[in-house]
Design a protein around this motif. Structure first.
Motif, PDB file in Angstrom:
ATOM      1  N   CYS A  56      -6.016   0.809   9.171  1.00 35.45           N
ATOM      2  CA  CYS A  56      -4.810   1.086   8.741  1.00 35.45           C
ATOM      3  C   CYS A  56      -4.054  -0.146   7.895  1.00 35.45           C
ATOM      4  N   LEU A  57      -4.290  -1.151   8.499  1.00 35.76           N
ATOM      5  CA  LEU A  57      -3.838  -2.392   7.728  1.00 35.76           C
ATOM      6  C   LEU A  57      -4.970  -3.211   7.374  1.00 35.76           C
TER       7      LEU A  57
ATOM      8  N   TYR B 207      -6.843   1.996  14.408  1.00 37.91           N
ATOM      9  CA  TYR B 207      -6.841   2.629  15.726  1.00 37.91           C
ATOM     10  C   TYR B 207      -8.088   3.192  15.905  1.00 37.91           C
TER      11      TYR B 207
ATOM     12  N   CYS C   2      -3.882   1.141   3.127  1.00 39.09           N
ATOM     13  CA  CYS C   2      -3.880   0.046   3.799  1.00 39.09           C
ATOM     14  C   CYS C   2      -2.360  -0.672   3.045  1.00 39.09           C
TER      15      CYS C   2
ATOM     16  N   THR D  14       2.930  -0.808  13.784  1.00 34.33           N
ATOM     17  CA  THR D  14       1.575  -1.429  14.056  1.00 34.33           C
ATOM     18  C   THR D  14       1.730  -2.847  13.866  1.00 34.33           C
TER      19      THR D  14
ATOM     20  N   SER E 169       1.978   2.261   8.869  1.00 33.85           N
ATOM     21  CA  SER E 169       1.632   1.266   9.870  1.00 33.85           C
ATOM     22  C   SER E 169       2.878  -0.011  10.045  1.00 33.85           C
TER      23      SER E 169
END
Lengths: 241, 295
Positions: free
Chosen positions: A18-19, A13, A223, A44, A41
């Motif tokens: 985050c991924l 974001y 992650c 997400t 996440s």
């Protein structure tokens, strides 16, 4: 058959992803759960899968092929706490569930038919809300609102159901009833169900696959990796846990 | 009262606004944009002031600026996704400050400013009536044809997008229509109170109506009653029409909400048995069922 897939997807974001390097395949007719701690996440991941967010890099493909004869595939999405978001919405439960039918045939303009009323009735009965169909959504309890939102997704006759923590606000009996309902959708109609859940132990008997999001240690990023229980390409039926 | 030409035009214009503005209001309220109408009217005031200063037709420039403001707010809203009201505040400041400066530059505008601020039935001329009629016609077609997509978008934009709706385009079209309705309604109710016509009938309707369709019809009904009563009172008492209409609508809102409360209390007292039966039906017995197919 492959219904949706993510290849080397990275997303964040702000400036921190985050991924990272997510690889994920969703097969047709499987009941999959996405699990992981808070902040992993999960939501997400669902939004990326649905195309609501665009990945920084990598590819997401969802329902790219058309089903022969049945027209475009339909996605029923029930976001996290959608029921709490618009609590005062001045609509009856029946009107709301019927709105799922608008998307069902891919036409927003045609006249509603008897078939649409039947699907609406069935969806309301499936979630046990038929008796309360003429009550306003705002007057319902949190768990009941959640059911009505699920019913709207069911009324779409979805090929893919994406549910973000659908059992929040439900008691234990309702949760089990919900898992059984989803299980039947998968087994009888070949619907694909992907849900985020924190109730993994009780859902486990119904699931084909669990996708877990984990913290990756190198680089200090938060992650995620995805692991499948029985390998990505195992036939859904035979790989039941 | 209706012998007068200007009163006929005022009633005609009022009826037209009262049919479309409250419906617009229902969607605005549900999309958490209740203040958008207010903001657009303030922005539109800058257009009026600019028109007067530059010697152009103030109605036309006000309309154009309101429409432009509607487009801008849509983009600012996307920027501040979770705080939709920030975009409203930002544009309102921009509109009002430029209006203040433009009005200061133009001394001759000052006497007609009050008719723009509070509305004036005499202000409704033929051009404005034609403009209003076309806007209302466009609004009616928009709300009728797109009633299903709008319902879904009003509830939740993300699920609407996964259902294949072009959310951004529809949202922009909706904003444009809002700008058009606001600026064409301004001559009757005035800049400061145009949002009363949009917000008040809608807020009563979504509180009281038993269903979504009922809420739309009810908002229109309340709007019509409020405008006609307000215009009549404004004529009889020689008060500014904008304020009178807004106050009438406020009283209607108060009466409606109070009578709904009173009715609910009365129903509670008179039918304890029905309540019990209802409670039984709603109780834990109703669970997920194992129907899976039709028939």
């Amino acid at each position: 058959m492959l219904l949706a897939s993510m290849k080397d997807v990275t997303f964040g974001y702000s400036d921190v992803p985050c991924l990272v390097d997510v690889n994920l395949d969703i097969l047709q007719g499987e009941f999959a759960a996405i699990a992981g701690p808070n902040g992993a996440s999960k939501t997400t991941l669902l939004k990326l899968l649905l195309g609501l967010l665009k990945p920084w890099k990598g590819e997401v493909s969802l329902l790219s092929e058309r089903d022969s004869g049945r027209g475009k595939r339909k996605v029923g999405y029930v976001p996290q706490q959608i029921a709490a978001f618009n609590a005062g919405f001045p609509s009856t439960a029946e009107e709301f569930v019927r709105s799922g039918r608008f998307a069902a045939q891919g036409s927003w303009f045609r006249k509603l038919r008897g078939e649409d009323r039947e699907w609406t009735e069935l969806a309301l009965k499936q979630v046990g809300m038929w008796e309360q169909r003429s009550r306003r959504i705002g007057e319902l309890s949190g768990g009941q609102k959640q059911r009505v939102c699920i019913a709207r997704a069911l009324a779409m006759e979805p090929d893919l159901l994406v549910l973000d923590e659908p059992v929040t606000g439900m008691d234990e009996a309702s949760r089990n009833g919900f898992y059984e309902l989803m299980d039947r959708q998968v087994r009888k109609h070949g619907t694909t169900v992907v849900m985020v859940t924190h109730h993994l132990p009780e859902a486990r008997p119904y699931l084909d696959r669990i996708i877990e999001l984990e913290r990756k240690e190198n680089g200090g990023w938060k992650c995620c990796t995805t692991t499948s229980c029985r390998g990505h390409f195992a036939p859904a039926r035979s790989s039941r846990l | 009262m209706l012998h007068y030409d200007f009163m006929q035009r005022a009633f005609c214009a009022g009826a037209l606004i009262a049919l479309v503005a409250p419906v617009l209001g229902v969607y605005l309220l549900l999309r958490r944009q209740a203040l958008m109408a207010d903001m657009l009217s303030h922005v539109s005031l800058a257009g009026i002031a600019a028109g007067a200063y530059l010697g152009a037709n103030p109605t036309a420039t006000g309309f154009a600026v309101a429409v432009a403001g509607a487009i801008v707010v849509e983009y600012v809203r996307r920027f501040y996704k979770t705080y939709g009201e920030i975009s409203v505040a930002i544009l309102m400041i921009g509109g009002l400050s430029s209006a203040a400066i433009l009005m200061g530059l133009n001394k001759s505008l000052n006497q007609s400013v009050s008719s723009y601020l509070f509305g004036s039935v005499v202000a409704v001329d033929r051009t404005e009536l034609v403009l209003l009629f076309s806007v209302v016609l466009a609004g009616a077609v928009f709300f009728y044809v797109l009633r299903r997509p709008l319902y879904q978008i009003a509830f939740d934009e993300e699920t609407a997008a996964t259902n294949g709706l072009p959310v951004k385009g529809l949202s922009l079209a909706f904003s444009l229509l809002t700008g058009m309705v606001v600026s064409s309604a301004m001559p009757v109710v005035g800049v400061l109170l145009v949002s009363a016509l949009i917000v008040l009938p809608a807020s009563l309707a979504i509180r009281v109506a038993p269903s979504f369709a009922a809420a739309l019809w009810m908002a229109m009904g309340v709007g019509l009653v409020g405008v006609f009563t307000g215009l009549t009172a404004s004529y009889e008492l020689s008060t500014p029409p904008g304020g009178t209409i807004a106050l009438t609508l406020l009283l209607l809102l108060l009466a409606g909400v109070l009578s709904k409360k009173a009715y609910a209390r009365l129903a509670q007292r008179n039918q304890p048995q029905l309540d019990k039966a209802e409670a039984a039906a709603i109780g834990p017995a109703a669970g997920f069922s194992n129907h899976t197919t039709l028939h």
